[in-house]
Motif scaffolding. Structure first.
Motif, mmCIF file in Angstrom:
data_model
loop_
_atom_site.group_PDB
_atom_site.id
_atom_site.type_symbol
_atom_site.label_atom_id
_atom_site.label_comp_id
_atom_site.label_asym_id
_atom_site.label_seq_id
_atom_site.Cartn_x
_atom_site.Cartn_y
_atom_site.Cartn_z
ATOM 1 N N SER A 16 55.291 -17.859 -1.107
ATOM 2 C CA SER A 16 54.922 -19.278 -1.132
ATOM 3 C C SER A 16 55.347 -19.971 0.151
ATOM 4 N N LEU A 17 54.607 -20.979 0.493
ATOM 5 C CA LEU A 17 54.952 -21.880 1.589
ATOM 6 C C LEU A 17 54.550 -23.288 1.176
ATOM 7 N N ARG A 18 55.232 -24.269 1.724
ATOM 8 C CA ARG A 18 54.830 -25.654 1.504
ATOM 9 C C ARG A 18 54.608 -26.332 2.849
ATOM 10 N N LEU A 19 53.419 -26.821 3.047
ATOM 11 C CA LEU A 19 53.089 -27.563 4.255
ATOM 12 C C LEU A 19 53.266 -29.057 4.004
ATOM 13 N N SER A 20 53.666 -29.749 5.049
ATOM 14 C CA SER A 20 53.825 -31.201 4.982
ATOM 15 C C SER A 20 52.973 -31.858 6.052
ATOM 16 N N CYS A 21 52.458 -33.009 5.718
ATOM 17 C CA CYS A 21 51.688 -33.808 6.673
ATOM 18 C C CYS A 21 52.206 -35.234 6.571
ATOM 19 N N ALA A 23 52.296 -39.009 7.779
ATOM 20 C CA ALA A 23 51.456 -39.998 8.455
ATOM 21 C C ALA A 23 52.286 -41.179 8.906
ATOM 22 N N SER A 24 52.056 -41.601 10.128
ATOM 23 C CA SER A 24 52.721 -42.793 10.641
ATOM 24 C C SER A 24 51.664 -43.831 10.980
ATOM 25 N N GLY A 25 52.040 -45.090 10.871
ATOM 26 C CA GLY A 25 51.084 -46.162 11.082
ATOM 27 C C GLY A 25 50.438 -46.559 9.767
ATOM 28 N N ASN A 26 49.541 -47.503 9.859
ATOM 29 C CA ASN A 26 48.867 -48.007 8.665
ATOM 30 C C ASN A 26 47.682 -47.107 8.320
ATOM 31 N N ILE A 27 47.792 -46.374 7.250
ATOM 32 C CA ILE A 27 46.737 -45.422 6.892
ATOM 33 C C ILE A 27 45.668 -46.052 5.994
ATOM 34 N N PHE A 28 45.856 -47.302 5.603
ATOM 35 C CA PHE A 28 44.915 -47.927 4.685
ATOM 36 C C PHE A 28 43.866 -48.734 5.432
ATOM 37 N N PRO A 29 42.671 -48.728 4.932
ATOM 38 C CA PRO A 29 42.180 -47.971 3.787
ATOM 39 C C PRO A 29 41.845 -46.538 4.177
ATOM 40 N N PHE A 30 41.815 -45.656 3.214
ATOM 41 C CA PHE A 30 41.385 -44.301 3.483
ATOM 42 C C PHE A 30 40.636 -43.756 2.280
ATOM 43 N N ASN A 31 39.764 -42.824 2.528
ATOM 44 C CA ASN A 31 39.011 -42.166 1.464
ATOM 45 C C ASN A 31 39.784 -40.985 0.886
ATOM 46 N N ALA A 73 55.267 -43.226 -1.099
ATOM 47 C CA ALA A 73 56.380 -43.985 -0.529
ATOM 48 C C ALA A 73 56.629 -43.607 0.927
ATOM 49 N N THR A 74 56.391 -42.361 1.247
ATOM 50 C CA THR A 74 56.644 -41.886 2.609
ATOM 51 C C THR A 74 55.362 -41.533 3.352
ATOM 52 N N ASN A 75 54.209 -41.749 2.706
ATOM 53 C CA ASN A 75 52.925 -41.377 3.316
ATOM 54 C C ASN A 75 52.924 -39.934 3.798
ATOM 55 N N THR A 76 53.411 -39.068 2.942
ATOM 56 C CA THR A 76 53.431 -37.646 3.258
ATOM 57 C C THR A 76 52.577 -36.908 2.229
ATOM 58 N N VAL A 77 51.764 -36.017 2.720
ATOM 59 C CA VAL A 77 50.936 -35.183 1.853
ATOM 60 C C VAL A 77 51.426 -33.751 1.978
ATOM 61 N N TYR A 78 51.538 -33.087 0.842
ATOM 62 C CA TYR A 78 52.040 -31.725 0.805
ATOM 63 C C TYR A 78 50.942 -30.764 0.348
ATOM 64 N N LEU A 79 51.048 -29.551 0.810
ATOM 65 C CA LEU A 79 50.199 -28.480 0.305
ATOM 66 C C LEU A 79 51.125 -27.346 -0.115
#
Length: 116
Positions: A16-21, A23-31, A73-79
């Motif tokens: 297993s691995l976990r990737l993190s992404c 985001a900095s700055g204002n990401i809104f709005p987003f699809n 809360a941290t604008n982080t997306v994980y895989l």
């Protein structure tokens, strides 16, 4: 908006691995916020996506093995990638789709290598 991907590495098949992404700055709005991957000599393919409402979508090749999630809360997306296979070897990129007005933003890739 900037995206910083991390978490790639070398793992054995079945691991297993976990990737993190992050985001900095204002990401809104987003699809959606997405993970793509590109194996050597192949096109970049969508792996997983998550919308602002939390709806998720996966490529057939990773369904049941990969899970995308978002920490608002941290604008982080994980895989989270489980039961890795050698064919999962690729450079993984995170991307945010902000529609035709704001456009898309790509992070730098993170290399995932799965050994057999």
């Amino acid at each position: 908006v900037q995206l910083q991907a991390s978490g790639g590495g070398l793992e054995q098949a079945g691991g297993s691995l976990r990737l993190s992404c992050a985001a900095s700055g204002n990401i809104f709005p987003f699809n959606s916020i997405n993970w793509y991957r590109q194996a050597p000599g192949k096109l970049r393919d969508l792996v997983a996506a998550i919308t602002g409402s939390g709806r998720t979508n996966y490529a057939d090749s990773v369904k049941g093995r990969f899970t995308i999630s978002r920490d608002s809360a941290t604008n982080t997306v994980y895989l989270q990638m489980n039961s890795l296979k050698p064919e999962d070897t690729a450079v993984y990129y995170c991307n945010i789709d902000r529609g035709s007005f704001y456009g898309a933003v790509w992070g730098q890739g993170t290399l995932v290598t799965v050994s057999s």
